[in-house]
Each structure stands twice: as structure tokens, then as C-alpha cells.
Design an enzyme around this catalytic site. Structure first.
Site, PDB file in Angstrom:
ATOM      1  N   ASP A 144       0.871  -1.160   0.000  1.00  0.00           N
ATOM      2  CA  ASP A 144       0.000   0.000   0.000  1.00  0.00           C
ATOM      3  C   ASP A 144       0.917   1.222   0.000  1.00  0.00           C
ATOM      4  O   ASP A 144       2.103   1.107   0.311  1.00  0.00           O
ATOM      5  CB  ASP A 144      -0.835  -0.080   1.294  1.00  0.00           C
ATOM      6  CG  ASP A 144      -1.702   1.124   1.452  1.00  0.00           C
ATOM      7  OD1 ASP A 144      -2.236   1.568   0.436  1.00  0.00           O
ATOM      8  OD2 ASP A 144      -1.845   1.598   2.588  1.00  0.00           O
ATOM      9  N   LYS A 145       0.401   2.337  -0.375  1.00  0.00           N
ATOM     10  CA  LYS A 145       1.282   3.500  -0.369  1.00  0.00           C
ATOM     11  C   LYS A 145       1.135   4.309   0.925  1.00  0.00           C
ATOM     12  O   LYS A 145       2.060   4.444   1.703  1.00  0.00           O
ATOM     13  CB  LYS A 145       1.011   4.391  -1.569  1.00  0.00           C
ATOM     14  CG  LYS A 145       2.055   5.485  -1.725  1.00  0.00           C
ATOM     15  CD  LYS A 145       1.762   6.340  -2.923  1.00  0.00           C
ATOM     16  CE  LYS A 145       0.668   7.343  -2.650  1.00  0.00           C
ATOM     17  NZ  LYS A 145       1.080   8.446  -1.784  1.00  0.00           N
ATOM     18  N   GLU A 233      -7.889  14.770   7.022  1.00  0.00           N
ATOM     19  CA  GLU A 233      -8.828  15.742   7.564  1.00  0.00           C
ATOM     20  C   GLU A 233      -8.198  16.527   8.697  1.00  0.00           C
ATOM     21  O   GLU A 233      -8.372  17.741   8.788  1.00  0.00           O
ATOM     22  CB  GLU A 233     -10.082  15.008   8.059  1.00  0.00           C
ATOM     23  CG  GLU A 233     -10.882  14.421   6.906  1.00  0.00           C
ATOM     24  CD  GLU A 233     -12.272  14.018   7.319  1.00  0.00           C
ATOM     25  OE1 GLU A 233     -12.414  13.589   8.485  1.00  0.00           O
ATOM     26  OE2 GLU A 233     -13.188  14.144   6.504  1.00  0.00           O
ATOM     27  N   PHE A 275     -17.898  10.191   3.373  1.00  0.00           N
ATOM     28  CA  PHE A 275     -16.940   9.834   2.323  1.00  0.00           C
ATOM     29  C   PHE A 275     -17.113   8.366   1.955  1.00  0.00           C
ATOM     30  O   PHE A 275     -17.347   7.516   2.805  1.00  0.00           O
ATOM     31  CB  PHE A 275     -15.524  10.062   2.848  1.00  0.00           C
ATOM     32  CG  PHE A 275     -14.454   9.696   1.863  1.00  0.00           C
ATOM     33  CD1 PHE A 275     -14.053  10.612   0.908  1.00  0.00           C
ATOM     34  CD2 PHE A 275     -13.879   8.447   1.882  1.00  0.00           C
ATOM     35  CE1 PHE A 275     -13.066  10.277  -0.008  1.00  0.00           C
ATOM     36  CE2 PHE A 275     -12.905   8.107   0.958  1.00  0.00           C
ATOM     37  CZ  PHE A 275     -12.495   9.031   0.014  1.00  0.00           C
ATOM     38  N   ARG A 329      -0.862  15.039  -1.750  1.00  0.00           N
ATOM     39  CA  ARG A 329      -2.238  14.577  -1.884  1.00  0.00           C
ATOM     40  C   ARG A 329      -3.114  15.812  -2.043  1.00  0.00           C
ATOM     41  O   ARG A 329      -3.049  16.737  -1.245  1.00  0.00           O
ATOM     42  CB  ARG A 329      -2.660  13.806  -0.644  1.00  0.00           C
ATOM     43  CG  ARG A 329      -1.909  12.517  -0.471  1.00  0.00           C
ATOM     44  CD  ARG A 329      -1.961  12.071   0.952  1.00  0.00           C
ATOM     45  NE  ARG A 329      -3.276  11.560   1.327  1.00  0.00           N
ATOM     46  CZ  ARG A 329      -3.611  10.303   1.196  1.00  0.00           C
ATOM     47  NH1 ARG A 329      -2.756   9.443   0.691  1.00  0.00           N
ATOM     48  NH2 ARG A 329      -4.795   9.893   1.566  1.00  0.00           N
ATOM     49  N   ARG A 524      -5.384   4.368  -7.996  1.00  0.00           N
ATOM     50  CA  ARG A 524      -6.841   4.467  -7.988  1.00  0.00           C
ATOM     51  C   ARG A 524      -7.487   3.096  -7.838  1.00  0.00           C
ATOM     52  O   ARG A 524      -8.364   2.723  -8.586  1.00  0.00           O
ATOM     53  CB  ARG A 524      -7.329   5.094  -9.289  1.00  0.00           C
ATOM     54  CG  ARG A 524      -6.663   6.387  -9.579  1.00  0.00           C
ATOM     55  CD  ARG A 524      -7.694   7.436  -9.700  1.00  0.00           C
ATOM     56  NE  ARG A 524      -7.024   8.724  -9.548  1.00  0.00           N
ATOM     57  CZ  ARG A 524      -7.667   9.848  -9.429  1.00  0.00           C
ATOM     58  NH1 ARG A 524      -8.973   9.846  -9.415  1.00  0.00           N
ATOM     59  NH2 ARG A 524      -7.029  10.955  -9.274  1.00  0.00           N
ATOM     60  N   ASN A 554      -8.509  -0.694   4.278  1.00  0.00           N
ATOM     61  CA  ASN A 554      -8.673  -0.989   2.858  1.00  0.00           C
ATOM     62  C   ASN A 554      -7.640  -1.996   2.346  1.00  0.00           C
ATOM     63  O   ASN A 554      -7.742  -2.476   1.241  1.00  0.00           O
ATOM     64  CB  ASN A 554      -8.598   0.308   2.036  1.00  0.00           C
ATOM     65  CG  ASN A 554      -7.287   1.027   2.256  1.00  0.00           C
ATOM     66  OD1 ASN A 554      -6.594   0.762   3.238  1.00  0.00           O
ATOM     67  ND2 ASN A 554      -6.928   1.899   1.341  1.00  0.00           N
ATOM     68  N   ASP A 555      -6.674  -2.309   3.162  1.00  0.00           N
ATOM     69  CA  ASP A 555      -5.680  -3.294   2.756  1.00  0.00           C
ATOM     70  C   ASP A 555      -5.989  -4.689   3.265  1.00  0.00           C
ATOM     71  O   ASP A 555      -5.314  -5.651   2.909  1.00  0.00           O
ATOM     72  CB  ASP A 555      -4.293  -2.893   3.271  1.00  0.00           C
ATOM     73  CG  ASP A 555      -3.910  -1.503   2.844  1.00  0.00           C
ATOM     74  OD1 ASP A 555      -4.150  -1.193   1.668  1.00  0.00           O
ATOM     75  OD2 ASP A 555      -3.403  -0.743   3.677  1.00  0.00           O
TER      76      ASP A 555
END
Lengths: 840, 361
Positions: A144-145, A233, A275, A329, A524, A554-555
């Protein structure tokens, strides 16, 4: 099955390492050997017994019952007896030892102080001990980044309001004030727009505040801590604070913002449009004190630009792109005023969608989509995510170790690309192949263009690389390196195009390209796409071993999907660390984890497995050969105590100690020379070649043990007083040679002699001698027979036996020693060749 | 499904991770063991260290081998087959079952004199003393003098456990098939006269067997009484207590019996039968010359194609004649030495030569 739990559950098959698969293959071979041996012996037994004088000579008559047993039944029981006699060839105790090795061995990872992180006060965590050796076998690394390669500690760097750039706001809150101080911006936007932008930053988020101080302290002086699931955020809110707009808190739906004039502005939070990774933006609807209802939206540029009516997009767009190139970002901020009538409608729709029982998510999405249109672009933000300490060095080391590193990220391509350059995934001389919406959308028909590109790239790569895939890894260092960039939409185009006729081989072409590239960047990506990629690579020809490393929720899917999942104990919660097999505090720890720990574990366990099969084969082979000399009567060669104790006591501890402590190459050397990792890639130590070597070695040694003793017994007596030995002495000599040879063989293989190794190796041998004296020294009252009585002591009283034992041990070890010398000479000759070729 | 859920639960509940209260110091101990930095000896087997080993082994093994070989060659050994399957053999007549007891005499010549203690062995071929059914057919408790085992032998002894409702002592197939030929040796000093060679019956069994493992059953002085209630093995002529006139060599502790009870490893074997002690004077124990062997031929081996031999052998520190050990030592020593030389040459070449010598091993 329709419960939430079942639906959310991502099928997680048990992870099994390549070594375990090899063990199973070996086991089948040995099972086959066992069955063959038993079958051969049974057959020969009946051939031999066809002569009645052999079957039942006068001196050795059967009982009545034995005579009356059915012949078929007898053959069956004979077969089973042989199976029992030879069953030791299947190393049952290996499983125990392997489990023990894995369990105990995994402690070394959590004990390693190099994995200890000062910031979070934690070291590495091992969630499974089954995959230690897999760490030494990795072919592909998926990382992952954000939060993995980078720190995930965001810093607000600059922003752009209506196309005007503001930078260097770090100094003071006066950054934007016109009064004094150096002007760090080039030109200014309208003051109202500035304030609107900053209000948007202060309001459009899900950050919560936490006051550290006690309640009675003055509110003004209270230190505010922001808590959010997203570090971006927090960075934005903190950024706004630096420009003078402080988000004070959210109480009962009232958001308080302190503006530049130290006034508290109160907004009523009406709705939060959360989100999600599909929309890639979030919005809030607030009502200010004047009663105006405003929608603030922030999101990825691609998600926001199509939805604004503003004509000043171009400036902002250029700005955003420049920022992305720098590796920041970026987020775009937009707003929209909502008329009260409209709000009524929106409110209704939102509530309705939220209350919906069916397809709630779809409905919500539709409503969100509907609301977030016709907005006005205010500006964009740029947040920097710093690279992790030594991320570049780690990636370089992994490359040098022959691993292919893929970065899978949800970020924009430009951002990801610059990060990849920064962490040296792409070198300056790496030729990049791009498969992104940008390159594809130039043409009218996407698929045609995609097809064209794929073919073109493949041609390029095939032309460059020699056909043999074996030299591929070495070829990397000499040839042009290629990097591939692909984005999520193109990937889904490739993967889902199989329905179209003629294009279903996109995937295979794509894979061919992937395999030839040293580095791949997938940007993406949706979380499930990450897993999809991992699965795709996992199922490649030769089923390469994959490793995923990530820090966020998410990983998780990719961590679960890959062979080895590594979680980083990062800032985005612990989900990744919990679902992983191993978790480490930082990305840089991957280097030692793979290159040193993984390598050592693999070598240790591979040697352990081979050794176990080896020692059991040369244990049981003499017993098999003995059947040819005892009329295939299942007479055991060794005493029952020896049969039982061999694997449990005499030969188990040395190999366990070896498999825990061995460092055939120093840890420092392993980490500093990543190329060593290639030596063991592809399960090198458990391939057919080494397996045959060990098997033949065992067969050779077993034969030497038996026939050496056999020839020794071709004499009237071995003692100087002419007394004669029996069959138990024969077996004991074979067994003594066996135990010593097998242990000394391990001693020859040991390259790292700690006191523990010395203790268990010499201790085991001493224990064997001690036990044998003890076992033969007493008339055991509970035993029916006293066959071992003084056999061992009597055996040692003979000089010939000593000489024979030494000789046989030496003969057995001779090929091994020879091999070591030959390897050494070969290495030296290679070095000489190398020197000559380099000097020429 | 349930299994899967468990797995999931485990994953979720696994680490105790309490992110809030990380007050505890979880820093790993910096000990040599935990950091895998134990002091260790790391031998590197290079040609430099292994080559001398080859030479040393060669230099040690070859002399040992020569020593063993010479010793073995100096051992005198003569083997006389008296099975009698050849029609010309004097013992041929004994092959027919009606001729019991059968006596036969075999003449032989010792070309060289046998000096020192000489041992007489009998050898049997194709006799499977190591057959599983045979090996286990004994009762060590009975042989150890256990009173209850004497009258109630182990089931392992079947079918040689009881005879005519009496327990057999000693029971089992091994005891039942005890070798019962009698061999006597005579030296032919001149045409008509012959002198018997004194053969000692004692000192042929392992000391521990004779004194510990084998014991006569307890009881009165009379050996016969101690064996009361038992019967002799089926194939025996005399009961066990009449094996020898000497009470210290009769019953279970008869040495011929003990020797027989130690089952041989291979189907062709030798067992010590008698010993001929060295004479005190300077004369050799068995001078060169003509001898004859008197055989009381009882033991049938013809039925299973067996052979019977009588062996006379002197002895050395390493036992009987055994060319294998010496030859093996010499061979291995030579190979080791030669390899050492070859490797040394190769090694030397690589160290010195600067041109690429293509040596493929």
C-alpha cells in the site's frame, strides 16, 4: 447465510506454506516406498516359503493355530506386519518437531529489538507461526502506499483559492492577514473567497475534538486535539487553524468555528454526506447564523471537477496537477448555497434514503449524486505525506533480492508516481509503460486502444528479454528496467473484458507484461481491486508467493488474499495488523523480516524436513535389508527400545536446536547482501534435486551400515576371547553407527555452533551411550525377554567393533565431506573466473 | 461455516492490542539469545581445513588397515565340512535316518602349527536362527531361574511349551533345537598311535550370561530335584540337568546351551564349541601334522539343505580371521589420501595459475 456476518465474511482459506506442500509431496513418495517395501517383502516371503523346508523346518515348527490360518489372511497379516516394521520411514515425529520449530521460532521475530519502534512502543507481532518460512520465499510484494511507504502523518503544505497559490503558511496565523508579515503568496484572491475556503475546511470533515485540560480551565487556552479516522482531515483542519480559522468543536449538531477575528461562529450541522471510495468525496450541509444553508464539498479532483459550474477550473486544475507531480495529496473544495425550498426537498430525500430498508446504499448514492451537483469550486489543498524512514532503501533491497514490488494505492496516479520515484521504485532510467485512462482515452474506442497498447508493450518487452525465464532475475541487473503504471478503471477494463469476443486474452497479455516489469504501480484502486490483483498474480504460472503489506482497513482484503499478509501498526487503526499474519511497526522492517528472518527460517525448516526424511530412511533401510537374511520373517533388527527412542530421544533435539539457531550466513550479511535471497527462491532446497540427493545419501548410508556390519560378522569371533555375538549385537552395532552418523551429519551441516548446539549434539550421543549401558545393564523384571542384557557393554569390549564403527561412520560421511570440498573448489574456481573476466 | 467463523474470531481476538494504555514497556529484551546473537563457533569448511583431514585420515587409516590385515593373516584357521552330502564323505552314511547314533571320522592335516589358545567352533549354514518365530520362542524368566516360569513357561514358547502335560524346561524352539553333535579331536602322532586333544567345555559363554542371565531354578542341592515337574525338550535325549556331569556346568548354566541360546544374526553362523588351552611348554598347541575328527553325528541339517562345519582357529586382539576390516581400512585410507592429493593439486592450481584452467570436477 444472509446474515451480515456471513455476507461480510471474506472467505479466508487457511494459509499453507510452500514447504508444507513439499512435505506432503515427499510424504507420498515415502509412503510409496513403504508400500513397495512391504509388498516386496511379502511377495519374497511367499516365494521363499514355497520350499517347505524354509517355511517350517524341523527346528522351527508352527503352532497348530498358525498352520490352520487361511493363506490369504496370513498374507494380509504379513503385509501389515511389514508395514508396522517399516512404518518408521514415515517421520511422524517430524510433524511435532516442525510445529515446535515454527512455534518457538516465531518468537525470534517478536523478540527482535530491531523491530521495536520507539514511537508506538511496540515491536513486531506474530499472529501465525505457520508461515515463517514463507517469508523466505516471497516473489511478489504488494504494498500500500499511504501509511506504508509513507508516514501517513499529513502536513498541510499549500492551498489554492480561485487559482491563487498560498504557501508557507506554517509561520503564523497571520499568514493570510493583510496587515503585516512577509507575503508568502504571490497574489491574493478575494477576501470573502478566502474566508469561505477556510470555513469550508473547518466545516467539511468528520473530525472530533478532545479537550485535554480540565473543564474549569479557560476554554480559550484549552489545547485541542483532533481525532479522525482520516489523517488528511486533521491536516486540513490544522491547516485552517494556521490561517486563523479554528474548529472548536461539535456539540449537539452545532459546529463552532473561531474565525480570524477571534469570534465564534456557530453553524448547525444538518447533514453529513459521508466519504466513500466510489464517490471519492464528502459533503456537509450546514446552516449559518444568518439562516443560509450551505453545502461544502471536498473530494478528489476527478470527483469534484465534473460537478462544478465554475469557469475557473482551469487554473485550479493546473495547480492541482502540479501539486500531484510533487507527490502531494490534493483535494478540491467546492460549495453550493441551497435555497430553503430546495433544502426541504433534499432533506426529505436524504431521510427517506437513510430510512430505506432495501437498497439503502444505492439510494443514498443516488441522492448524494443528485445533491452534489452545480457546485462552485473554491480551491484546492495540498497535503504532504512524508516517506517513511528508509522506505527507499528497503525497496532497493527488495529489488536487489529479486522481488517484484507492486504498489497498490487509491491515490491519484501523479501523486503515486512521484512517491514511487521518491522511494526509488522507479529509477530515473526505468522506462515507464502506462496503461491509464489518460493514455487510453485519447482514442475513441477504448478497447481498441487498450489492445494496441498491450500488444505494443508486449512486443517491446519480449524483444528485450531473453526467452528463458530462469535467467530473468539476473537479467534485471543488466537490462533495461521497465515499470508499469495502471489505474483502477483500466484494470477493470482488462479484467472484465472477457465477455467480448477476441479480447479475452487481454488478461494474459497483461500478465505477460506484468511479469516482465520490475515494478508495477497500480493507482486508484478500490480495496477489492487490490485483492483481485493479488489473486491474479497468485494464480500465475508457477504460483509465485505473494506478500501484501498495508496499514489500513482498505488493505485487509489484500492482506488476507496473499500468501503472507503483513500489517503495519499505523495510524489508521489496527484492522490491518489484526488480520495480518505478521505485523511490524514500519515498512523498513520488511527488509530484515524477509532477508534475514525469512531466509533463515526457510533454510532451517527445509533442512529440518530433508533431514527427517533422511534419518528415517537410513534408520529403516537396514531393517529392510535384514529381511533378506532372516527369511522375511519380520524379525526386527533393532531392539524395541531403540526403535521407539530413535526419533524421540536420540536424534530429535539436535535437529530441533539446529532448526532454531542455525545461521548458515550471518544475519548482518543477509541483510546487507540482498542477492543472497535469490539463492533460496522458488523453494530451492525442497526441489526434486535436493530431495533425491538426501534420499540417495540415506540409501547409501543405510546400505553401508547394514553390509558393513554384515561383512564384519563373516568371522568366527570379534573378541579376543573368541566369544560369539548374536543378532542383537548385530542390530546394536548397526544402530550405534546409525545414531552417530546421523548426528555427525547434522554436525557437519551446522554452521553456527552455539553452546546449545554443542550441548544437544554431544549430549544426545552421550545420552545414547548412557542409555544403552543402562538398558543392557539390568535384568528388567517387567520384561518378558532380556535380549539386550549386556549386549552393548560386551560389544564395546571388542576392539574390532570399535574399529568397524569408526570405519562405517567415516565411510557414511565421506560423500558428504567430499561434496563440501568440491563445492568449495567450485566456488573458488568461480571466483577465479570472475576475477579474470573482470580484470580482462 | 462454524469453522470459518472460529477462524475469523481468532484473527480478530488474537492480539491483545490496547492502543490507549501502552504504558507497559514492550521493548524486547536485548539478550544474546533473543537477538539470535549467541556467541557461536562458525566453522568454515574450506579446502584448506578439509584437505589436511583427508591426509590425516589416510595416514591413520592405512597403517591401521595394514596392522589389521597382517594380524588377520597371521591367524590360523581351518574349516572342515562334515555334512556328508558328498558320497565320498565318511559322514555320508549318517544322512540316513536309521543310522542313529552314527559315528564318523574325518582326517585332516594341519600344514602349519596353531599356537596360543586355539578355539573350536561349529558352523551351520542355512539355519535360520534369526527367524522371528524362532528368536522369540524362549522364556528368559525360566532361564533366569524363576520358579513360577519354570512350571508355567511363557506362551512365546509354543509349540514347544508343554509336552505330555508337563512344562518343558527349557521351553521354546531355540532350546529344543540345541546342537547336539559331539566333536572330538585326535592328533595322529605316528602310524598307529593317536593322542586325544584336551577340549575344555567351560569359558565359552559370555560371563554375564553364565553368571547372571542364566540361572538354575532355586531349590535343594540336587539339580534333578530343582527341575522337578518339568520334562525335557522333545528333541533332546537327556533332560537339561544331565547336560554335564559338572554341576556348575549343568542345567540352564550349561555353557553349550547358553552359547546356543544366543541366536545368531545371520543364517550362516559359527558358535564357539570348545577351547584348547595353550600348553605351558614351548610346544605349539596344535603342532602341524595329521589329525582326525571324531563326530557323533546327531544333528540333521540335510532336510533344509544346511551344512555343518568344524572350525579350528587361533585368535588375536581383534578376534578371528577377518580380512574385511583390514581391506576396508586400507581402501578407505588410500582413497582418502589420493583424493587429498588430487584436491591439493586442483587447489594449488587455482591459487597460483592466472590463466583460466578449465577444470571440471
Amino acid at each position: 447465510m444472509e446474515t451480515k456476518m456471513a455476507l461480510n465474511y471474506q472467505g479466508k482459506s487457511q494459509k499453507r506454506s510452500a514447504v508444507e506442500k513439499s512435505i506432503n509431496a515427499f510424504l507420498i513418495v515415502y509412503l510409496f516406498i513403504l508400500l513397495t517395501k512391504a509388498a516386496v517383502c511379502t511377495t519374497l516371503k511367499y516365494v521363499w516359503q514355497s520350499n517347505p523346508n524354509n517355511d517350517e523346518p524341523w527346528y522351527n515348527q508352527k503352532t497348530q493355530k498358525e498352520r490352520e490360518t487361511l493363506k490369504v489372511l496370513k498374507m494380509f497379516t504379513d503385509f501389515l506386519s511389514f508395514m508396522v516394521l517399516f512404518n518408521f520411514i514415515i517421520p511422524v515425529s517430524m510433524y511435532v518437531t516442525v510445529e515446535m520449530q515454527k512455534f518457538l521460532g516465531s518468537f525470534f521475530i517478536s523478540w527482535d529489538k530491531d523491530f521495536y519502534d520507539e514511537e508506538i512502543h511496540e515491536g513486531a507481532l506474530v499472529n501465525t507461526s505457520d508461515l515463517n518460512e514463507e517469508l523466505g520465499q516471497v516473489d511478489y510484494v504488494f504494498t500500500d502506499k499511504t501509511g506504508t511507504l509513507t508516514e501517513n502523518s499529513m502536513e498541510f503544505i499549500e492551498c489554492c483559492i480561485d487559482g491563487h497559490k498560498y504557501r508557507g503558511a506554517a509561520q503564523e496565523a497571520e499568514g493570510l492577514s493583510e496587515t503585516d508579515g512577509p507575503l508568502t503568496y504571490f497574489d491574493k484572491a478575494d477576501k470573502n473567497r478566502e474566508e469561505l475556503f477556510l470555513r469550508a475546511l473547518c466545516l467539511c470533515h468528520t473530525v472530533e475534538t478532545k479537550t485535554n485540560d480540565v473543564v474549569d480551565a479557560a476554554t480559550e487556552s484549552t489545547e485541542l486535539t483532533y481525532i479522525s479516522s482520516s489523517p488528511d482531515e486533521i491536516a486540513l483542519v490544522k491547516g485552517a487553524k494556521k490561517y486563523g480559522f479554528t474548529f472548536v468543536g461539535n456539540q449537539n449538531g452545532q459546529m463552532k468555528v473561531e474565525n480570524q477575528r477571534k469570534e465564534i461562529e456557530v453553524y448547525e450541522l444538518l447533514h453529513t454526506l459521508n466519504f466513500d471510495s466510489v464517490r471519492r468525496r464528502m459533503s456537509v450541509i450546514v446552516k449559518n447564523q444568518a439562516g443560509d444553508i450551505i453545502l461544502f464539498c471536498k473530494g478528489a479532483d476527478s470527483a469534484v471537477f465534473p460537478r462544478v459550474q465554475n469557469h475557473e477550473i482551469e487554473l485550479t486544475k493546473a495547480h492541482v496537477e502540479r501539486n500531484a507531480m510533487d507527490g502531494y495529496r490534493t483535494l478540491c473544495v467546492a460549495f453550493k448555497e441551497i435555497a430553503p425550498d430546495d433544502y426541504e426537498r433534499i432533506n426529505r430525500q436524504l431521510i427517506e434514503a437513510k430510512m430505506a430498508l432495501q437498497d439503502r446504499e444505492e439510494k443514498m448514492e443516488r441522492v448524494f449524486d443528485d445533491i452534489e451537483t452545480n457546485m462552485n469550486l473554491i480551491g484546492a489543498t495540498a497535503v504532504e505525506d512524508r516517506l517513511q524512514d528508509q522506505a527507499a532503501e528497503t525497496i532497493e533491497a527488495l529489488h536487489a533480492a529479486g522481488l517484484k514490488v507492486w504498489v497498490l494505492t487509491g491515490d491519484k496516479m501523479e501523486t503515486a508516481k512521484s512517491t514511487c520515484y521518491a522511494c526509488r521504485l522507479f529509477q530515473t532510467n526505468t522506462e515507464l509503460l502506462e496503461l491509464t485512462t489518460k493514455t487510453i482515452e485519447e482514442s475513441e474506442r477504448k478497447e481498441d486502444r487498450l489492445h494496441e497498447l498491450l500488444i505494443e508493450y508486449r512486443k517491446k518487452l519480449l524483444h528485450d528479454f531473453p526467452k528463458s525465464t530462469r535467467s530473468l532475475k539476473k537479467a534485471w541487473t543488466e537490462h533495461q528496467e521497465y515499470g508499469l503504471i495502471i489505474d483502477g478503471s483500466t484494470l477493470s477494463l482488462i479484467l472484465n473484458s472477457s465477455q467480448d469476443s477476441g479480447s479475452h486474452n487481454y488478461k494474459s497479455i497483461f500478465l505477460q507484461i506484468c511479469m516482465k516489469c520490475t515494478a508495477v504501480l497500480c493507482c486508484r484502486m478500490a480495496p477489492l481491486q487490490k485483492a483481485q490483483i493479488v489473486r491474479m498474480v497468485k494464480n500465475l504460472k508457477g504460483s509465485p508467493i505473494t506478500l501484501s503489506i498495508g496499514d489500513g482497513a482498505n488493505d485487509v482484503s489484500m492482506i488476507l488474499e496473499s500468501h503472507v499478509g503483513i500489517g503495519i501498526k499505523g495510524k489508521e487503526g489496527r484492522q490491518a495488523a489484526r488480520n495480518s499474519d505478521y505485523s511490524v511497526p514500519k515498512f523498513k522492517h520488511l527488509k530484515k523480516l524477509l532477508l534475514a528472518h525469512g531466509h533463515l527460517y526457510y533454510v532451517r525448516i527445509a533442512h529440518l524436513v530433508q533431514y527427517f526424511f533422511y534419518k528415517n530412511l537410513c534408520f529403516i533401510l537396514p531393517q529392510f535389508l535384514y529381511q533378506f537374511f532372516c527369511g522375511f520373517s519380520q524379525q526386527p533388527l533393532y531392539d524395541a527400545a531403540y526403535l521407539t527412542m530413535y526419533n524421540i530421544c536420540f536424534t530429535s533435539l539436535p535437529i530441533l536446536a539446529y532448526s532454531l539457531l542455525e545461521q548458515h550466513i550471518n544475519i548482518d550479511t543477509l541483510t546487507s547482501d540482498p542477492r543472497l535471497y535469490m539463492k533460496i527462491s522458488g523453494n530451492a532446497m525442497l526441489q526434486l534435486g535436493p530431495f533425491l540427493y538426501w534420499t540417495f545419501l540415506a540409501a547409501f548410508e543405510g546400505t553401508v551400515f547394514f553390509f558393513g556390519t554384515y561383512f564384519l560378522f563373516q568371522t568366527s569371533s570379534l573378541e579376543e576371547n573368541a566369544k560369539v555375538y548374536g543378532n542383537w549385537t548385530f542390530g546394536t552395532i548397526v544402530f550405534t553407527v546409525l545414531v552417530f552418523t546421523v548426528t555427525l551429519k547434522l554436525a557437519l551441516d551446522t554452521r553456527f555452533w552455539t553452546w546449545i548446539n554443542h550441548f544437544v549434539i554431544w549430549g544426545s550421543l552421550a545420552f545414547y551411550v548412557f542409555f544403552s549401558f543402562f538398558w543392557g545393564g539390568i535384568i528388567w523384571p517387567f520384561l518378558k525377554q532380556q535380549r539386550m542384557y549386556f549386549v552393548f557393554a560386551q560389544m564395546l569390549s571388542s576392539v574390532s567393533t570399535w574399529l568397524a564403527i569408526i570405519l562405517l561412520i567415516f565411510i557414511s560421511l565421506f560423500p558428504e565431506i567430499l561434496l563440501i570440498v568440491l563445492k568449495n573448489v567450485k566456488r573458488r574456481s568461480a571466483r577465479v573466473h570472475h576475477l579474470i573476466s573482470s580484470s580482462a | 461455516m462454524a469453522m470459518n467463523y472460529n477462524a475469523k474470531d481468532e484473527v480478530d481476538g488474537g492480539p491483545p492490542g490496547a492502543p490507549g494504555g501502552a504504558a507497559k514497556n514492550r521493548r524486547p529484551d536485548n539478550t544474546a539469545f533473543k537477538q539470535q546473537r549467541l556467541p557461536a563457533w562458525q566453522p568454515i569448511l574450506t579446502a584448506g581445513t578439509v584437505l589436511p583431514t583427508f591426509f590425516i585420515i589416510g595416514l591413520i587409516f592405512i597403517p591401521i588397515g595394514i596392522g589389521i590385515f597382517v594380524t588377520s593373516n597371521n591367524i590360523r584357521e581351518i574349516e572342515i565340512d562334515y555334512t556328508g552330502t558328498e558320497p565320498s564323505s565318511p559322514c555320508n552314511k549318517c544322512l540316513f535316518p536309521n543310522a542313529t547314533p552314527c559315528f564318523c571320522t574325518i582326517n585332516f592335516t594341519l600344514e602349519q602349527s596353531f599356537e596360543g589358545n586355539v578355539f573350536m567352533y561349529y558352523g551351520l549354514s542355512n539355519f535360520y536362527q534369526n527367524h522371528r518365530r524362532y528368536v522369540k520362542s524362549r522364556d528368559d524368566s525360566q532361564l533366569n531361574g524363576d520358579a513360577s516360569a519354570l512350571l508355567n513357561p511363557s506362551k512365546e514358547c509354543e509349540p514347544y511349551r508343554r509336552n505330555e502335560d508337563k512344562p518343558i524346561a527349557p521351553c521354546g524352539a531355540i532350546a529344543n533345537s540345541m546342537f547336539n553333535d559331539t566333536l572330538e579331536l585326535f592328533l595322529i602322532s605316528n602310524e598307529s598311535q593317536s593322542t586325544p586333544i584336551p577340549l575344555q567345555r567351560k569359558g565359552i559363554a559370555w560371563w554375564t550370561d553364565k553368571n547372571v542371565k542364566f540361572r538354575n531354578p532355586p531349590g535343594g542341592k540336587d539339580l534333578e530335584e530343582r527341575f522337578k515337574g518339568t520334562t525335557k525338550p522333545v528333541n533332546w535325549v537327556k533332560p537339561v540337568y544331565m547336560l554335564d556331569s559338572d554341576p556348575n556346568n549343568s542345567g540352564f548354566i550349561n555353557e553349550d546351551f547358553i552359547v546356543w541360546m544366543r541366536t545368531a544374526a545371520l543364517p550362516t553362523f559359527r558358535k564357539l564349541y570348545r577351547l584348547i588351552e595353550r600348553r605351558n611348554d614351548l610346544h605349539p598347541t596344535l603342532p602341524a601334522g595329521q589329525y582326525y575328527l571324531n563326530i557323533t553325528y546327531n544333528y540333521p541339517v540335510h532336510s533344509f539343505d544346511g551344512r555343518k562345519r568344524m572350525i579350528l582357529s587361533t585368535i588375536s586382539w581383534m578376534g578371528g580371521k577377518n580380512p574385511f576390516l583390514g581391506i576396508a581400512y586400507i581402501t578407505i585410507g588410500s582413497i582418502s589420501f589420493l583424493l587429498g592429493v588430487v584436491l591439493l593439486v586442483i587447489n594449488h592450481k587455482y591459487r597460483n595459475s592466472s590463466n583460466t584452467a578449465d577444470i571440471t570436477i
